[in-house]
Design a protein around this motif. Structure first.
Motif, PDB file in Angstrom:
ATOM      1  N   TYR A 180       0.810  -1.179   0.051  1.00 26.45           N
ATOM      2  CA  TYR A 180      -0.095   0.016   0.032  1.00 26.45           C
ATOM      3  C   TYR A 180       0.910   1.123   0.112  1.00 26.45           C
ATOM      4  O   TYR A 180       1.842   1.197   0.649  1.00 26.45           O
ATOM      5  CB  TYR A 180      -0.745   0.111   1.331  1.00 26.45           C
ATOM      6  N   ASP A 234      -9.086  -4.309  -2.714  1.00 26.67           N
ATOM      7  CA  ASP A 234      -8.046  -4.246  -3.711  1.00 26.67           C
ATOM      8  C   ASP A 234      -6.691  -5.073  -3.244  1.00 26.67           C
ATOM      9  O   ASP A 234      -6.490  -5.856  -4.010  1.00 26.67           O
ATOM     10  CB  ASP A 234      -7.401  -2.826  -3.941  1.00 26.67           C
ATOM     11  N   ARG A 239      -7.732  -8.776  -3.888  1.00 23.26           N
ATOM     12  CA  ARG A 239      -7.888  -9.170  -5.208  1.00 23.26           C
ATOM     13  C   ARG A 239      -6.337  -9.391  -5.530  1.00 23.26           C
ATOM     14  O   ARG A 239      -6.075 -10.616  -6.023  1.00 23.26           O
ATOM     15  CB  ARG A 239      -8.016  -7.966  -6.178  1.00 23.26           C
ATOM     16  N   LYS A 240      -5.319  -9.073  -4.952  1.00 20.99           N
ATOM     17  CA  LYS A 240      -3.815  -9.152  -5.144  1.00 20.99           C
ATOM     18  C   LYS A 240      -3.773 -10.597  -4.571  1.00 20.99           C
ATOM     19  O   LYS A 240      -3.055 -11.277  -4.998  1.00 20.99           O
ATOM     20  CB  LYS A 240      -3.099  -8.070  -4.295  1.00 20.99           C
ATOM     21  N   ARG A 259      -7.385   4.098  -1.044  1.00 21.50           N
ATOM     22  CA  ARG A 259      -8.450   4.862  -1.292  1.00 21.50           C
ATOM     23  C   ARG A 259      -9.165   5.609  -0.149  1.00 21.50           C
ATOM     24  O   ARG A 259      -8.867   5.413   0.931  1.00 21.50           O
ATOM     25  CB  ARG A 259      -9.524   3.986  -1.895  1.00 21.50           C
ATOM     26  N   ILE A 310      -0.357  -0.515  -4.533  1.00 20.35           N
ATOM     27  CA  ILE A 310      -1.719  -0.257  -4.634  1.00 20.35           C
ATOM     28  C   ILE A 310      -1.868   1.065  -3.739  1.00 20.35           C
ATOM     29  O   ILE A 310      -1.387   1.298  -2.471  1.00 20.35           O
ATOM     30  CB  ILE A 310      -2.344  -1.288  -3.665  1.00 20.35           C
ATOM     31  N   LYS A 351     -12.534  -0.443   0.429  1.00 26.33           N
ATOM     32  CA  LYS A 351     -12.307  -0.463  -0.856  1.00 26.33           C
ATOM     33  C   LYS A 351     -10.962  -1.105  -1.015  1.00 26.33           C
ATOM     34  O   LYS A 351     -10.544  -1.777  -1.990  1.00 26.33           O
ATOM     35  CB  LYS A 351     -12.559   0.649  -1.755  1.00 26.33           C
ATOM     36  N   SER A 352      -9.849  -0.403  -0.208  1.00 18.97           N
ATOM     37  CA  SER A 352      -8.593  -0.494  -0.354  1.00 18.97           C
ATOM     38  C   SER A 352      -8.148  -2.014   0.347  1.00 18.97           C
ATOM     39  O   SER A 352      -7.361  -2.692  -0.504  1.00 18.97           O
ATOM     40  CB  SER A 352      -7.587   0.536   0.568  1.00 18.97           C
TER      41      SER A 352
END
Length: 156
Positions: free
Chosen positions: A30, A64, A67-68, A55, A52, A60-61
């Motif tokens: 991050y 994210d 997802r990774k 946000r 990344i 939402k972060s």
């Protein structure tokens, strides 16, 4: 740690400077969504990290980062970051570890000589040139682990 294993590497925000110890595009980090974060993001990409941007909506972060993890990447998370309070563990790391069944490894650091930025909320540490840095990895924390011991493993 298992070679090519997937982990969530947890550390205190004060120790994020030392991220240079492991350069791998399979690791996501991050960075804040401000000027400083943009600079750090650029440096991180040059060092080989997948970056990344945080946000405004922190949930939402975390999605994210999820997802990774789902794509097979390891991630590095400052458990008290990005804005503190210092050494107060937030629940995002355990949430991601449990949800995606990826073990979390606490990364504890000891510096022989370091400059501490006392005016910052995190008391950020920058190792001095030629200083020795000891990096210790904990046993993996999993769904069945005692997560109250994470702070101790981080060297609080």
């Amino acid at each position: 740690l298992a070679d090519n294993g997937q982990y969530i590497f947890a550390l205190w925000h004060e120790n994020t400077f030392i991220l240079e110890w492991y350069r791998d595009k399979r690791i996501a980090i991050y960075v804040s969504n401000d000027f400083r974060g943009k600079v750090l993001g650029r440096v991180g990409r040059k060092l080989g990290y997948d970056v990344i941007e945080l946000r405004k909506d922190r949930a939402k972060s975390v999605v994210d980062m999820g997802r990774k993890i789902k794509n097979g990447q390891s991630v590095i998370m400052a458990v008290d970051g990005p804005y503190g309070p210092n050494k107060e563990i937030k629940e995002g790391t355990q949430y991601l570890s449990d949800k995606f069944m990826v073990p979390t490894v606490a990364v504890s650091l000891e510096y022989k000589m370091a400059m501490t930025l006392f005016w910052r909320w995190d008391k950020y540490k920058i190792p001095l040139p030629f200083s020795k840095v000891k990096i210790v990895f904990s046993e993996p924390f999993t769904k069945d682990s005692d997560w109250s011991k994470l702070g101790e493993a981080l060297g609080s």
